[in-house]
Scaffold this motif. Structure first.
Motif, PDB file in Angstrom:
ATOM      1  N   ALA A 112     -38.883 -14.327  15.159  1.00  0.00           N
ATOM      2  CA  ALA A 112     -40.172 -14.889  16.101  1.00  0.00           C
ATOM      3  C   ALA A 112     -40.309 -16.236  15.720  1.00  0.00           C
ATOM      4  O   ALA A 112     -40.713 -17.008  16.684  1.00  0.00           O
ATOM      5  N   LEU A 113     -40.317 -16.529  14.484  1.00  0.00           N
ATOM      6  CA  LEU A 113     -40.566 -18.050  14.163  1.00  0.00           C
ATOM      7  C   LEU A 113     -39.443 -19.030  14.311  1.00  0.00           C
ATOM      8  O   LEU A 113     -39.601 -20.074  14.849  1.00  0.00           O
ATOM      9  N   VAL A 114     -38.242 -18.484  13.775  1.00  0.00           N
ATOM     10  CA  VAL A 114     -37.166 -19.401  13.770  1.00  0.00           C
ATOM     11  C   VAL A 114     -36.444 -19.425  15.074  1.00  0.00           C
ATOM     12  O   VAL A 114     -35.973 -20.379  15.457  1.00  0.00           O
ATOM     13  N   GLY A 115     -36.278 -18.051  15.521  1.00  0.00           N
ATOM     14  CA  GLY A 115     -35.428 -18.023  16.717  1.00  0.00           C
ATOM     15  C   GLY A 115     -34.018 -17.678  16.411  1.00  0.00           C
ATOM     16  O   GLY A 115     -33.375 -17.116  17.222  1.00  0.00           O
ATOM     17  N   HIS A 116     -33.581 -18.042  15.013  1.00  0.00           N
ATOM     18  CA  HIS A 116     -32.016 -17.558  14.834  1.00  0.00           C
ATOM     19  C   HIS A 116     -32.351 -17.479  13.343  1.00  0.00           C
ATOM     20  O   HIS A 116     -33.044 -17.866  12.724  1.00  0.00           O
ATOM     21  N   PRO A 117     -31.467 -16.419  12.886  1.00  0.00           N
ATOM     22  CA  PRO A 117     -31.221 -15.961  11.417  1.00  0.00           C
ATOM     23  C   PRO A 117     -30.935 -17.183  10.607  1.00  0.00           C
ATOM     24  O   PRO A 117     -30.058 -17.828  10.902  1.00  0.00           O
ATOM     25  N   LEU A 118     -31.813 -17.288   9.388  1.00  0.00           N
ATOM     26  CA  LEU A 118     -31.323 -18.309   8.360  1.00  0.00           C
ATOM     27  C   LEU A 118     -30.088 -17.709   7.661  1.00  0.00           C
ATOM     28  O   LEU A 118     -30.197 -16.700   6.976  1.00  0.00           O
TER      29      LEU A 118
END
Length: 220
Positions: A28-34
């Motif tokens: 939700a916050l980054v939009g892509h997995p870290l």
């Protein structure tokens, strides 16, 4: 032994739930997995979630979740600010549930309950509109909340400074009172005593002069 296994299973389920929540927050916050620091393809939250086999200790899984959260905080300012706020004031993140008491049985009849509901029916719409207005109130900016928290230390220092200034003002008032008392003793009472002494001496001189004049008139 059974109790230990149940506790371990509960801990593993809790860690799995936390990992899933962290994955949703990350999306939700980054939009892509870290990605994990040691790889280029495994997201941090998934990396933490994969450590769910019993061969891995609960401590290892918890450490992986903490590392994933730290990684997310370094990439998301809201998460970083929330963690700072949690470290400063942890009590605001604690749910305080009011103690509920079961309603007494048989205290009201069905007609009495219906009368209570009907008497309060007119307030439903107003309460609903108030709740809608509360929902429309924007949430304060995280930066503003963090700044307000940071002002707490400055306010504490200002409070201490104000107390010190209050003590200094009290000392100055005490010293001013002593100076005023000394001025009254020297300038007012001292001058009055001086005038009284001069008046006494002038009267003495007048008596001597009058006596001399009387003697001269008698001789003549």
């Amino acid at each position: 032994m059974q109790h230990t296994l149940d506790s371990e299973s509960l801990a593993l389920q809790t860690l799995s739930s936390l990992s899933a929540r962290l994955s949703r927050i990350e999306h939700a916050l980054v939009g892509h997995p870290l990605t994990h620091p040691s790889t280029t393809s495994t997201p941090l939250s998934l990396h933490a979630a994969k450590i769910n086999h019993r061969d891995h200790s609960i401590r290892a899984r918890l450490s992986a979740l903490e590392a994933a959260l730290s990684r997310l905080a370094s990439h998301s300012k809201p998460v970083h600010d929330l963690l700072l706020l949690h470290a400063s004031i942890p009590e605001i993140f604690t749910d305080v549930l009011p103690t509920t008491h079961p309603p007494p049985q048989g205290s009201l009849t069905l007609d009495e309950k219906a009368a209570v509901v009907l008497s309060s029916a007119s307030h439903v719409q107003s309460v609903a509109s108030q709740l809608v207005s509360l929902r429309d109130i924007p949430v304060p900016d995280v930066d503003t909340s963090v700044k307000l928290v940071e002002l707490g230390d400055r306010l504490d220092k200002l409070t201490v400074l104000q107390e010190m200034q209050g003590r200094e003002m009290g000392e100055l008032r005490r010293r001013s009172l002593k100076v005023l008392e000394r001025w009254y003793e020297v300038s007012v009472e001292g001058v009055n005593e001086c005038f009284a002494e001069w008046d006494e001496r002038v009267r003495g001189c007048e008596r001597v002069v009058g006596r001399k004049l009387h003697e001269e008139e008698t001789e003549n």
